[in-house]
Design a protein around this motif. Structure first.
Motif, PDB file in Angstrom:
ATOM      1  N   ILE A  14      -7.509  30.593   0.565  1.00 38.38           N
ATOM      2  CA  ILE A  14      -8.163  29.614   1.539  1.00 38.38           C
ATOM      3  C   ILE A  14      -7.449  27.965   1.334  1.00 38.38           C
ATOM      4  CG2 ILE A  14     -10.502  28.238   1.597  1.00 38.38           C
ATOM      5  CD1 ILE A  14     -11.694  30.655   0.777  1.00 38.38           C
ATOM      6  N   LEU A  15      -7.162  27.726   0.232  1.00 37.65           N
ATOM      7  CA  LEU A  15      -6.679  26.280   0.242  1.00 37.65           C
ATOM      8  C   LEU A  15      -5.093  26.418   1.029  1.00 37.65           C
ATOM      9  CD1 LEU A  15      -6.544  23.618  -1.136  1.00 37.65           C
ATOM     10  CD2 LEU A  15      -5.351  24.635  -3.062  1.00 37.65           C
ATOM     11  N   SER A  16      -4.523  27.449   0.944  1.00 35.00           N
ATOM     12  CA  SER A  16      -3.126  27.594   1.689  1.00 35.00           C
ATOM     13  C   SER A  16      -3.437  27.424   3.115  1.00 35.00           C
ATOM     14  CB  SER A  16      -2.586  28.928   1.432  1.00 35.00           C
ATOM     15  OG  SER A  16      -2.944  29.897   2.181  1.00 35.00           O
ATOM     16  N   ALA A  17      -4.456  27.821   3.785  1.00 33.94           N
ATOM     17  CA  ALA A  17      -4.765  27.601   5.105  1.00 33.94           C
ATOM     18  C   ALA A  17      -4.855  26.103   5.363  1.00 33.94           C
ATOM     19  CB  ALA A  17      -5.942  28.544   5.470  1.00 33.94           C
ATOM     20  N   TYR A  18      -5.612  25.596   4.678  1.00 26.45           N
ATOM     21  CA  TYR A  18      -6.204  23.840   4.650  1.00 26.45           C
ATOM     22  C   TYR A  18      -4.825  23.256   4.611  1.00 26.45           C
ATOM     23  CZ  TYR A  18     -11.118  24.735   5.196  1.00 26.45           C
ATOM     24  OH  TYR A  18     -12.230  25.165   5.867  1.00 26.45           O
ATOM     25  N   VAL A  19      -3.891  23.681   3.614  1.00 24.00           N
ATOM     26  CA  VAL A  19      -2.588  22.946   3.300  1.00 24.00           C
ATOM     27  C   VAL A  19      -1.634  22.988   4.474  1.00 24.00           C
ATOM     28  CG1 VAL A  19      -0.376  23.007   2.160  1.00 24.00           C
ATOM     29  CG2 VAL A  19      -2.499  23.157   0.971  1.00 24.00           C
ATOM     30  N   ALA A  20      -1.830  24.197   5.277  1.00 20.02           N
ATOM     31  CA  ALA A  20      -1.075  24.263   6.297  1.00 20.02           C
ATOM     32  C   ALA A  20      -1.548  23.593   7.482  1.00 20.02           C
ATOM     33  CB  ALA A  20      -0.923  25.844   6.787  1.00 20.02           C
ATOM     34  N   LYS A  21      -2.739  23.612   7.822  1.00 23.87           N
ATOM     35  CA  LYS A  21      -3.600  22.777   8.844  1.00 23.87           C
ATOM     36  C   LYS A  21      -3.235  21.418   8.805  1.00 23.87           C
ATOM     37  CE  LYS A  21      -7.554  24.067  10.641  1.00 23.87           C
ATOM     38  NZ  LYS A  21      -9.013  24.676  10.428  1.00 23.87           N
ATOM     39  N   TRP A  22      -3.351  20.941   7.456  1.00 20.70           N
ATOM     40  CA  TRP A  22      -2.970  19.406   7.544  1.00 20.70           C
ATOM     41  C   TRP A  22      -1.862  18.766   7.306  1.00 20.70           C
ATOM     42  CZ3 TRP A  22      -7.198  19.883   2.756  1.00 20.70           C
ATOM     43  CH2 TRP A  22      -8.512  20.048   3.274  1.00 20.70           C
ATOM     44  N   LEU A  23      -1.037  19.615   7.045  1.00 13.19           N
ATOM     45  CA  LEU A  23       0.441  19.155   6.803  1.00 13.19           C
ATOM     46  C   LEU A  23       1.448  19.733   7.652  1.00 13.19           C
ATOM     47  CD1 LEU A  23       0.522  19.375   2.808  1.00 13.19           C
ATOM     48  CD2 LEU A  23       0.229  17.185   4.147  1.00 13.19           C
ATOM     49  N   TYR A  67       2.965  31.399   2.411  1.00 16.15           N
ATOM     50  CA  TYR A  67       4.397  31.635   3.486  1.00 16.15           C
ATOM     51  C   TYR A  67       3.552  32.308   4.747  1.00 16.15           C
ATOM     52  CZ  TYR A  67       7.826  34.639   5.432  1.00 16.15           C
ATOM     53  OH  TYR A  67       8.857  35.374   6.292  1.00 16.15           O
ATOM     54  N   GLY A  68       2.369  33.056   4.755  1.00 18.33           N
ATOM     55  CA  GLY A  68       1.687  33.586   5.722  1.00 18.33           C
ATOM     56  C   GLY A  68       1.124  32.565   6.679  1.00 18.33           C
ATOM     57  N   SER A  69       0.668  31.330   5.901  1.00 22.77           N
ATOM     58  CA  SER A  69       0.027  30.271   6.652  1.00 22.77           C
ATOM     59  C   SER A  69       0.909  29.432   7.566  1.00 22.77           C
ATOM     60  CB  SER A  69      -0.760  29.608   5.681  1.00 22.77           C
ATOM     61  OG  SER A  69      -1.898  30.083   5.073  1.00 22.77           O
ATOM     62  N   VAL A  70       2.287  29.283   6.989  1.00 18.12           N
ATOM     63  CA  VAL A  70       3.187  28.548   7.729  1.00 18.12           C
ATOM     64  C   VAL A  70       4.204  29.508   8.496  1.00 18.12           C
ATOM     65  CG1 VAL A  70       3.184  26.844   5.930  1.00 18.12           C
ATOM     66  CG2 VAL A  70       4.986  28.652   6.083  1.00 18.12           C
ATOM     67  N   LEU A  71       4.079  30.893   8.539  1.00 15.40           N
ATOM     68  CA  LEU A  71       4.666  31.362   9.121  1.00 15.40           C
ATOM     69  C   LEU A  71       4.823  31.374  11.051  1.00 15.40           C
ATOM     70  CD1 LEU A  71       6.936  33.914   9.141  1.00 15.40           C
ATOM     71  CD2 LEU A  71       5.260  35.486   9.074  1.00 15.40           C
ATOM     72  N   PRO A  72       3.630  31.392  11.474  1.00 18.55           N
ATOM     73  CA  PRO A  72       3.516  31.011  12.842  1.00 18.55           C
ATOM     74  C   PRO A  72       4.555  29.803  13.465  1.00 18.55           C
ATOM     75  CG  PRO A  72       1.132  31.562  12.050  1.00 18.55           C
ATOM     76  CD  PRO A  72       2.086  31.297  10.764  1.00 18.55           C
ATOM     77  N   HIS A  73       4.148  28.658  12.492  1.00 15.54           N
ATOM     78  CA  HIS A  73       4.962  27.555  12.988  1.00 15.54           C
ATOM     79  C   HIS A  73       6.573  27.824  12.718  1.00 15.54           C
ATOM     80  CE1 HIS A  73       6.061  23.352  12.981  1.00 15.54           C
ATOM     81  NE2 HIS A  73       6.919  23.413  11.926  1.00 15.54           N
ATOM     82  N   LEU A  74       6.917  28.540  11.636  1.00 19.70           N
ATOM     83  CA  LEU A  74       8.360  28.995  11.313  1.00 19.70           C
ATOM     84  C   LEU A  74       8.899  29.570  12.730  1.00 19.70           C
ATOM     85  CD1 LEU A  74       8.384  29.817   7.487  1.00 19.70           C
ATOM     86  CD2 LEU A  74       9.229  27.618   8.654  1.00 19.70           C
ATOM     87  N   LEU A  75       7.977  30.652  13.040  1.00 22.94           N
ATOM     88  CA  LEU A  75       9.000  31.444  14.162  1.00 22.94           C
ATOM     89  C   LEU A  75       8.479  30.574  15.710  1.00 22.94           C
ATOM     90  CD1 LEU A  75       6.873  34.966  13.408  1.00 22.94           C
ATOM     91  CD2 LEU A  75       9.308  34.373  13.127  1.00 22.94           C
ATOM     92  N   GLU A  76       7.577  29.889  15.563  1.00 24.44           N
ATOM     93  CA  GLU A  76       7.734  29.283  17.072  1.00 24.44           C
ATOM     94  C   GLU A  76       8.581  28.099  17.075  1.00 24.44           C
ATOM     95  OE1 GLU A  76       3.507  27.483  17.527  1.00 24.44           O
ATOM     96  OE2 GLU A  76       2.791  29.579  17.558  1.00 24.44           O
ATOM     97  N   THR A  77       8.997  27.354  16.063  1.00 23.24           N
ATOM     98  CA  THR A  77       9.994  26.475  15.756  1.00 23.24           C
ATOM     99  C   THR A  77      11.448  27.004  15.703  1.00 23.24           C
ATOM    100  OG1 THR A  77       9.728  25.969  13.619  1.00 23.24           O
ATOM    101  CG2 THR A  77       8.435  24.477  15.210  1.00 23.24           C
TER     102      THR A  77
END
Length: 441
Positions: free
Chosen positions: A157-166, A36-46
């Motif tokens: 760590i994996l959550s950050a890479y999932v967010a970066k890649w997807l 959730y924290g990893s995708v949150l910047p995208h959720l807020l920006e969009t």
């Protein structure tokens, strides 16, 4: 908690199997917690779902509230259905809950998914710790639990890479669909994870326990009687007798500030770093570095506590955490910031564990589990408050004060645990209980 059974070489293979399966389960726990924290910047920006900063903070708190419920009920449920069944149920729950988030069409359904995920996440970790404690080789319980705890940060760590890649090429929903994949791991747990020997013995399932023990050359643990409700209530009241109420309150307040820090920073780190002017890729890299620090900290904190004393290490760790979190609010060179993030991860993620170590060290043996458990439980209200606080600051246009607010929580925990340690310094030590310390994590 019963002592760990003695293990033959075959029992060593059983311990490896149990620790390996539990490590993977906790890895998925960490992935789901941090995603959730990893995708949150995208959720807020969009402006997904029209999401605002204060709503985002509320959503972060839903998961931690669910974790509070899961953690408080895990022991009772495990005593009824068994640790193996509870673990598989928790993995199933938070995986399906991520599916709810992935298909959600609004904040309400997304929030429901995060709440249900939190229940599963909160129930899994203490259960997995109990499992590995049951099968750890003699004298290596603390080391085994420390190893297990690295899985949670590896999941971060994996959550950050999932967010970066997807997230950018595919969309944020893809990240939550990845968190549904642990469902494929459930049949593996059902097939290969043995039930806890302590549970089997406690339930009088002696034939099953003996068959498992004979198969792997494991010595059965001694049977222990279960505490009655009156016994548990008396143990809780014991935390407030004879002037102990102030000591107990100080420990609870230190734990509150510690978990506010842990979950507040875990939820808002990428978003706050974006607010400091870093690109999204760099902000997510900070999540990786932060969790690498967490792995190092979990492995190093116990050694430091053994040498210098848990109360001193806890107070110092919180002070260093406060300094590091405050520095994150200053836009430094990227390389310098990476170092600060790493060191903050080292101290932050183990400072809270040292609170439990301090409580364990200063508690009587017959009341230690109650003291540590309630310190952990009260602290989890801080885990609920931390994500909410970050959202409120951002919604009010004070995102630049987010790191300062979290740093103040670290200062408060430094004071509370320091005063508690000074008050109890003249009391005789009762000896640490690393299993109880780690179980409260």
């Amino acid at each position: 908690m019963s002592s760990s059974p003695a293990l033959s070489p075959r029992g060593g293979r059983l311990a490896l199997l149990v620790v390996g399966l539990c490590w993977l389960a906790v890895l998925f726990d960490g992935l789901d917690m941090f995603i959730y924290g990893s995708v949150l910047p995208h959720l807020l920006e969009t402006r997904t779902f029209g999401l605002t900063a204060d709503q985002a903070g509320d959503l972060g708190s839903y998961a931690t509230f669910g974790m509070l419920v899961g953690a408080l009920t895990a022991g009772t449920v495990a005593d009824r259905i068994g640790r193996k069944q509870l673990m598989t149920g928790c993995v199933t729950l938070f995986s399906l809950a991520s599916g709810i988030c992935a298909v959600s069409g609004g904040v309400a359904v997304f929030g429901l998914g995060r709440t249900l995920a939190g229940v599963g996440l909160g129930g899994l970790l203490p259960t997995a710790i109990s499992m590995v404690s049951d099968y750890a080789r003699g004298g290596r319980v603390a080391l085994t639990i420390g190893l297990l705890m690295t899985a949670h940060h590896t999941g971060g760590i994996l959550s950050a890479y999932v967010a970066k890649w997807l997230v950018e090429p595919v969309g944020w929903r893809a990240a939550f669909w990845v968190c549904v994949l642990p469902l494929l791991f459930v049949p593996v747990l059902l097939r290969f994870l043995p039930e806890s020997l302590s549970f089997l013995v406690a339930k009088g399932r002696d034939a099953e326990a003996r068959a498992l023990a004979d198969r792997y050359g494991v010595e059965l643990p001694a049977a222990t009687g279960e505490k009655s409700a009156a016994d548990r209530w008396d143990a809780l009241l014991g935390l407030f007798r004879g002037g102990e109420w102030l000591q107990t309150l100080l420990y609870w307040l230190a734990s509150f500030g510690g978990l506010l820090l842990v979950y507040g920073v875990a939820t808002w780190l990428p978003t706050l770093m974006r607010g400091e002017g870093y690109e999204l890729g760099s902000a997510l890299t900070f999540v990786v570095v932060f969790n690498l620090g967490g792995i190092v900290g979990m492995l190093a904190a116990g050694r430091a506590a053994d040498r210098f004393g848990a109360p001193r290490v806890s107070a110092l760790w919180f002070a260093l955490t406060a300094a590091g979190v405050h520095l994150l609010g200053v836009h430094l060179a990227t390389g310098v910031t990476m170092v600060v993030v790493f060191l903050t991860g080292v101290f932050l993620n183990s400072a809270q564990t040292m609170v439990y170590a301090t409580v364990s060290l200063r508690s009587a043996p017959d009341n230690r589990a109650t003291a540590v458990g309630w310190t952990s439980g009260m602290g989890r209200f801080g885990a609920v408050f931390g994500p909410w606080l970050g959202g409120q600051l951002l919604a009010a246009g004070h995102g630049d004060r987010g790191f300062t607010a979290f740093a103040l929580a670290g200062v408060s925990s430094t004071v509370f645990i320091g005063v508690a340690a000074l008050r109890s310094a003249r009391q005789p030590r009762t000896g640490g209980d690393r299993e109880a310390v780690a179980a409260a994590r």
